[in-house]
Design an enzyme around this catalytic site. Structure first.
Site, PDB file in Angstrom:
ATOM      1  N   ASP A 293       0.856  -1.183   0.000  1.00 10.70           N
ATOM      2  CA  ASP A 293       0.000   0.000   0.000  1.00 10.70           C
ATOM      3  C   ASP A 293       0.891   1.231   0.000  1.00 10.70           C
ATOM      4  O   ASP A 293       1.561   1.533   0.988  1.00 10.70           O
ATOM      5  CB  ASP A 293      -0.912   0.009   1.228  1.00 10.70           C
ATOM      6  CG  ASP A 293      -1.840  -1.187   1.261  1.00 10.70           C
ATOM      7  OD1 ASP A 293      -2.382  -1.528   0.190  1.00 10.70           O
ATOM      8  OD2 ASP A 293      -2.015  -1.783   2.344  1.00 10.70           O
ATOM      9  N   LEU A 294       0.923   1.952  -1.089  1.00 10.93           N
ATOM     10  CA  LEU A 294       1.861   3.045  -1.298  1.00 10.93           C
ATOM     11  C   LEU A 294       1.814   4.054  -0.165  1.00 10.93           C
ATOM     12  O   LEU A 294       0.770   4.622   0.144  1.00 10.93           O
ATOM     13  CB  LEU A 294       1.558   3.738  -2.633  1.00 10.93           C
ATOM     14  CG  LEU A 294       2.473   4.908  -3.002  1.00 10.93           C
ATOM     15  CD1 LEU A 294       3.909   4.416  -3.185  1.00 10.93           C
ATOM     16  CD2 LEU A 294       1.966   5.606  -4.259  1.00 10.93           C
ATOM     17  N   ASP A 295       2.975   4.288   0.458  1.00 15.10           N
ATOM     18  CA  ASP A 295       3.148   5.297   1.516  1.00 15.10           C
ATOM     19  C   ASP A 295       2.199   5.088   2.692  1.00 15.10           C
ATOM     20  O   ASP A 295       1.872   6.036   3.409  1.00 15.10           O
ATOM     21  CB  ASP A 295       2.961   6.714   0.948  1.00 15.10           C
ATOM     22  CG  ASP A 295       4.032   7.051  -0.071  1.00 15.10           C
ATOM     23  OD1 ASP A 295       5.164   6.572   0.087  1.00 15.10           O
ATOM     24  OD2 ASP A 295       3.735   7.793  -1.025  1.00 15.10           O
ATOM     25  N   GLU A 296       1.771   3.852   2.919  1.00 14.31           N
ATOM     26  CA  GLU A 296       0.860   3.566   4.015  1.00 14.31           C
ATOM     27  C   GLU A 296       1.485   2.627   5.043  1.00 14.31           C
ATOM     28  O   GLU A 296       0.811   2.149   5.951  1.00 14.31           O
ATOM     29  CB  GLU A 296      -0.434   2.936   3.475  1.00 14.31           C
ATOM     30  CG  GLU A 296      -1.253   3.843   2.571  1.00 14.31           C
ATOM     31  CD  GLU A 296      -1.864   5.006   3.327  1.00 14.31           C
ATOM     32  OE1 GLU A 296      -2.125   4.870   4.544  1.00 14.31           O
ATOM     33  OE2 GLU A 296      -2.074   6.064   2.696  1.00 14.31           O
TER      34      GLU A 296
END
Length: 314
Positions: free
Chosen positions: A255-258
């Site tokens: 999950d991108l940048d999560e």
């Protein structure tokens, strides 16, 4: 040995690995660390202290936390000294698994030697401030890491990186065939490193890459996300008249940048700064935040819990 990767340079394969290791690692002779998390319950610290005492180990530092004293999750980082620790650590681990782990059957735990620096690889694109800061601090002995490789999707930083005696490998990324580039990266990285650092590597790592890499990946980004996601964040920040800029270091997930956050920081800015000034301030924050995150991870100070972290920072 790492698999050879063809690169757009005068070399067809990376030079023989030469690592940069921190001078501070030599100070920690005979120091060990125990990192543990389990369901909270009475007498955990007492039991572990007695276990270490029974193995002639002296506790020199202890940090603990709990999410809830009744039925919560307990986190522990304990540093101890044992004469000739490298000789005895395997026996200590085996004994812990046979005795203590049975008492805390839901526990996640590991022992490490403080004197053994983590093996680190860095991924970078064209921006140099984060990768050069890590290389410089490692050479000065400020962070306990061995940097064994830098991989980039651009050739721009090859000379700078190699001036530190660290192999630099250029693996171009074709936007129409990113899996091919990731496969070459994995041939060099998988199983060879304890940590991979995205020091402003401007590519999204796939879920398949993260699953196969075999070690944690730390990423750094400016804290304008998600308000200023994408290209030109400082230009848009200037247009909006922001008063705070910052950076976030986190574990990379699909999950991108999560991913779980390790460290964050901010600095105040004013209308008087132009885009170049904002960018310089942002670079300073990114360097500091990434360095702290890498150092804390490599000193076993970060315990992951779900999509969060417990950080025993000093």
């Amino acid at each position: 040995m790492p698999t050879t990767v063809q690169a757009r340079s005068t070399e067809s394969r990376p030079p023989a690995p030469r690592t940069i290791s921190g001078a501070t690692t030599a100070v920690a002779k005979d120091l060990g660390r125990l990192v543990l998390q389990c369901e909270d319950r009475p007498r955990i610290i007492a039991a572990i202290s007695q276990f270490l005492s029974d193995h002639d180990a002296n506790i020199v530092e202890s940090d603990q936390a709990t999410t809830d004293p009744e039925g919560g999750r307990f986190f522990l980082r304990m540093t101890f000294r044992r004469d000739d620790l490298p000789v005895h650590l395997e026996d200590i681990e085996r004994s812990f698994a046979q005795t203590m782990a049975e008492r805390f059957d839901d526990a996640e735990w590991r022992f490490t030697e403080a004197a053994t620096p983590k093996r680190v690889a860095i991924m970078v694109s064209k921006t140099d401030h984060c990768v050069l800061d890590l290389l410089w601090r490692a050479r000065r002995g400020e962070i306990p890491i061995d940097i064994g490789l830098v991989i980039s999707n651009h050739p721009d930083l090859a000379a700078d990186v190699r001036s530190f005696g660290v192999p630099f490998v250029h693996i171009p990324v074709d936007r129409n065939d990113k899996p091919a580039a990731e496969e070459k990266q994995l041939q060099l990285l998988s199983g060879n490193f304890d940590l991979v650092v995205m020091a402003r590597y401007m590519q999204i790592l796939s879920a398949d890459f993260l699953e196969r890499i075999g070690c944690p990946v730390i990423n750094i980004h400016h804290s304008f996300l998600p308000a200023f996601a994408g290209a030109g964040p400082y230009e848009r920040a200037k247009d909006r008249g922001v008063k705070l800029i910052g950076a976030t270091a986190h574990y990379a997930t699909e999950d991108l940048d999560e991913g779980p956050i390790i460290e964050q920081d901010v600095v105040r800015v004013t209308h008087a700064l132009d885009v170049a000034g904002l960018t310089r301030r942002g670079a300073d924050v990114e360097r500091a935040v990434l360095t702290r995150a890498v150092q804390w991870h490599c000193e076993d100070r970060v315990l992951r819990y779900g999509n969060s972290t417990v950080v025993f920072a000093r």
